[in-house]
Design an enzyme around this catalytic site. Structure first.
Site, PDB file in Angstrom:
ATOM      1  N   GLU A  35     -61.143  -4.971 -20.952  1.00  9.99           N
ATOM      2  CA  GLU A  35     -62.403  -4.247 -20.747  1.00  9.99           C
ATOM      3  C   GLU A  35     -63.638  -5.146 -20.850  1.00  9.99           C
ATOM      4  O   GLU A  35     -64.744  -4.725 -20.473  1.00  9.99           O
ATOM      5  CB  GLU A  35     -62.515  -3.094 -21.748  1.00  9.99           C
ATOM      6  CG  GLU A  35     -62.954  -3.462 -23.157  1.00  9.99           C
ATOM      7  CD  GLU A  35     -61.866  -4.053 -24.041  1.00  9.99           C
ATOM      8  OE1 GLU A  35     -62.054  -4.048 -25.267  1.00  9.99           O
ATOM      9  OE2 GLU A  35     -60.844  -4.535 -23.513  1.00  9.99           O
ATOM     10  N   HIS A  49     -58.673  -8.703 -24.078  1.00  6.74           N
ATOM     11  CA  HIS A  49     -59.585  -7.588 -23.811  1.00  6.74           C
ATOM     12  C   HIS A  49     -59.766  -7.377 -22.308  1.00  6.74           C
ATOM     13  O   HIS A  49     -60.652  -7.985 -21.692  1.00  6.74           O
ATOM     14  CB  HIS A  49     -60.953  -7.856 -24.441  1.00  6.74           C
ATOM     15  CG  HIS A  49     -60.998  -7.671 -25.915  1.00  6.74           C
ATOM     16  ND1 HIS A  49     -61.160  -6.440 -26.498  1.00  6.74           N
ATOM     17  CD2 HIS A  49     -60.881  -8.573 -26.926  1.00  6.74           C
ATOM     18  CE1 HIS A  49     -61.167  -6.575 -27.817  1.00  6.74           C
ATOM     19  NE2 HIS A  49     -60.989  -7.863 -28.100  1.00  6.74           N
ATOM     20  N   CYS A 104     -56.223  -5.381 -28.474  1.00  7.25           N
ATOM     21  CA  CYS A 104     -56.656  -6.206 -29.600  1.00  7.25           C
ATOM     22  C   CYS A 104     -56.292  -5.536 -30.928  1.00  7.25           C
ATOM     23  O   CYS A 104     -55.127  -5.557 -31.304  1.00  7.25           O
ATOM     24  CB  CYS A 104     -58.142  -6.535 -29.490  1.00  7.25           C
ATOM     25  SG  CYS A 104     -58.658  -7.917 -30.567  1.00  7.25           S
TER      26      CYS A 104
END
Length: 240
Positions: free
Chosen positions: A186, A184, A94
């Site tokens: 994660e 993302h 990002c």
């Protein structure tokens, strides 16, 4: 032994961090135990890590904007540029994706279409079929996103690895060991729903159906798998 550095470029919302940890914790969990991991807060560090002690590096997301040109961000961009030329494996997520693109000669700015947020479909390009991180992903997969800025122009000689209907540059690689992903890997379901909730007023003002966005959040295991593969890639790179 060299260390995989996670550069902390920002923090999530305080209550989410208290409940689930912060960006760097989610990334470290995803990377696994292929090699030692060290977190460096790029905003506060007196000095950035020595290259000869760095196995690889990941740059987290942030609520900041690359175009603000904060001093710490510009310093990190310079470090990334040098690390890239040294062949140190890099992964930007990002904000990190945008900063890496900017550091290597691309262009970053606000998205003309407004914010992209939620669990969204990602399309892998043909170029990604031979990419170490992306080759094993399906042609279409889901990923979590939340961003108002984008890589508007890729760095010279970058390979486009993924896109979708709203974002032409969801992932790229420059050279053999520097990757950026706008999404993302994660983020889990709870983190994504938290962002939809927190940004609900702005989204509603722009005509977005927030309830629908919240319901559309789904597991994104394929996107998440990139982190472990990157960890193994860094470990293998440093064993060679």
């Amino acid at each position: 032994m060299k260390t995989l550095i996670i550069f902390k470029a920002g923090s999530t919302f305080a209550d989410l961090a208290q409940a689930q940890g912060d960006f760097e914790d989610w990334i470290a969990d995803g990377v696994g135990n292929a090699l030692p991991v060290s977190v460096v807060d790029a905003r506060k560090a007196a000095a950035l890590p020595a290259f000869d002690e760095t196995a690889g590096a990941i740059v987290t997301g942030s609520h900041a904007m690359v175009t603000d040109r904060a001093a710490w961000s510009e310093r990190l961009a310079g470090w990334l540029r040098e690390a890239h030329w040294r062949g140190i494996p890099l992964l930007g997520i990002c904000y990190g994706h945008q900063l890496l693109a900017d550091a290597l000669g691309g262009e970053v700015d606000y998205r003309s279409q407004g914010m992209e947020i939620g669990s969204v479909p990602i399309d892998k390009t043909a170029e990604a079929d031979n990419d170490p991180l992306f080759a094993s992903l399906p042609r279409h997969f889901m990923a979590n996103v939340v961003h108002s800025q984008s890589v508007r122009r890729l760095p010279p000689d970058a390979a486009l690895l993924a896109n979708n209907a709203f974002e032409p540059h969801q992932a790229f690689r420059v050279g053999s060991s520097s990757w950026g992903v706008q999404f993302h890997p994660e983020f889990d379901d709870d983190a994504m729903r938290c962002y939809v909730d927190r940004l609900a007023d702005d989204l509603t003002a722009k005509g977005v159906d927030v309830a629908a966005k919240w319901r559309e959040v789904v597991p994104t295991a394929e996107a998440a798998s990139l982190l472990q593969r990157f960890g193994h890639l860094v470990a293998t790179h440093n064993d060679a």
